[in-house]
Design a protein around this motif. Structure first.
Motif, short mmCIF file in Angstrom:
data_model
loop_
_atom_site.label_atom_id
_atom_site.label_comp_id
_atom_site.label_asym_id
_atom_site.label_seq_id
_atom_site.Cartn_x
_atom_site.Cartn_y
_atom_site.Cartn_z
N TRP A 7 0.82 -1.22 0.00
CA TRP A 7 0.00 0.00 0.00
C TRP A 7 0.85 1.26 0.00
O TRP A 7 0.65 2.18 -0.79
N ARG A 8 1.86 1.32 0.90
CA ARG A 8 2.63 2.54 1.10
C ARG A 8 4.04 2.47 0.53
O ARG A 8 4.75 3.47 0.50
N GLY A 9 4.48 1.29 0.11
CA GLY A 9 5.84 1.17 -0.42
C GLY A 9 6.92 1.13 0.65
O GLY A 9 8.09 1.36 0.36
N ARG A 10 6.55 0.85 1.86
CA ARG A 10 7.50 0.69 2.97
C ARG A 10 6.81 -0.11 4.07
O ARG A 10 5.62 -0.43 3.98
N PHE A 11 7.56 -0.44 5.11
CA PHE A 11 7.01 -1.19 6.23
C PHE A 11 6.55 -0.24 7.35
O PHE A 11 7.14 0.82 7.53
N PRO A 12 5.52 -0.63 8.10
CA PRO A 12 5.10 0.21 9.24
C PRO A 12 6.10 0.10 10.38
O PRO A 12 6.72 -0.94 10.59
N ARG A 13 6.28 1.21 11.08
CA ARG A 13 7.19 1.21 12.22
C ARG A 13 6.47 0.98 13.55
O ARG A 13 7.10 0.65 14.54
N MET A 14 5.15 1.20 13.54
CA MET A 14 4.37 1.01 14.76
C MET A 14 2.92 0.75 14.38
O MET A 14 2.49 1.02 13.25
N ARG A 15 2.15 0.24 15.33
CA ARG A 15 0.76 -0.11 15.05
C ARG A 15 -0.07 1.13 14.73
O ARG A 15 -1.05 1.04 13.98
#
Length: 230
Positions: free
Chosen positions: A55-63
């Motif tokens: 979706w965003r082209g990167r990984f989430p850093r937090m919930r």
């Protein structure tokens, strides 16, 4: 993702219910990658990292970066309660291992020095003859990173790429204009006529505006543009 350094982020918003089904759907295709884990939080954490990446082209850093309705949607597909995500630590060794596995699975990768060099070269090719607005250059950079499946580098690296591209684009434009001036017949005399206003009109010669060399405005005009003589 490397910690500490901030990364450039595209516009963040929570997807609507219909959009969520498209951006966060299709989890069943990847089921075989997480059903081996007996831990519901681990399965859900793997799944939401995958969908956030696409979706965003990167990984989430937090919930907190995850839209609640999207988490609920993914949890239903995985077959666990959405509340299980509260037990998943995005900074843990497990989460880092998941990110490594997902890179292998999807083709996304962390930005390397080679990627930065290629991105600068791409931007120069796109902007050198026309575009100089930084926000438009940044948008093109983000677009190309998604095309190449490159996770965004740090904000400082993005700024360096944009400035380098703008500088190299300026140099290329100047070199192109200089080359066209050299090729234009009688150009030095016409330039002198523009710079030295007290130069006698006869010094330029009546033939300078004739066909064959073109006006100085036409010579220095960007490629693809036609300038009418005044």
């Amino acid at each position: 993702m490397s910690g500490g350094a901030s990364t450039v982020q595209p516009e963040c918003r929570s997807p609507g219910r219909a959009e969520g089904a498209g951006q966060w759907g299709g989890i069943w295709v990847w089921t075989r990658w997480w059903t081996t884990s007996p831990c519901p939080a681990t399965r859900l954490g793997f799944a939401v990292q995958l969908k956030f990446l696409t979706w965003r082209g990167r990984f989430p850093r937090m919930r907190l970066e995850l839209p609640p309705d999207a988490v609920e949607h993914v949890a239903k597909q995985v077959g666990v309660a959405a509340s299980e995500l509260g037990s998943y630590d995005f900074a843990s060794r497990t989460a880092k291992r998941h990110r490594s596995e997902l890179r292998d699975l999807t083709g996304w990768h962390e930005c390397t020095m080679t990627d930065l060099v290629k991105l600068v070269s791409h931007l120069v090719d796109v902007i050198w003859h026309d575009e100089r607005r930084e926000e438009q250059v940044r948008a093109e950079l983000l677009r190309q990173m998604r095309v190449d499946l490159i996770e965004p580098p740090t904000a400082a690296q993005v700024t360096t790429v944009i400035r380098s591209a703008l500088h190299q684009a300026d140099e290329r434009a100047v070199a192109e204009v200089a080359a066209r001036l050299v090729r234009a017949e009688g150009c030095p005399r016409r330039l002198d006529a523009l710079v030295f206003t007290d130069l006698p009109a006869a010094a330029t010669g009546p033939e300078d505006g004739a066909a064959g060399g073109g006006s100085v405005q036409q010579v220095v005009a960007p490629p693809g543009r036609h300038v009418r003589d005044v």
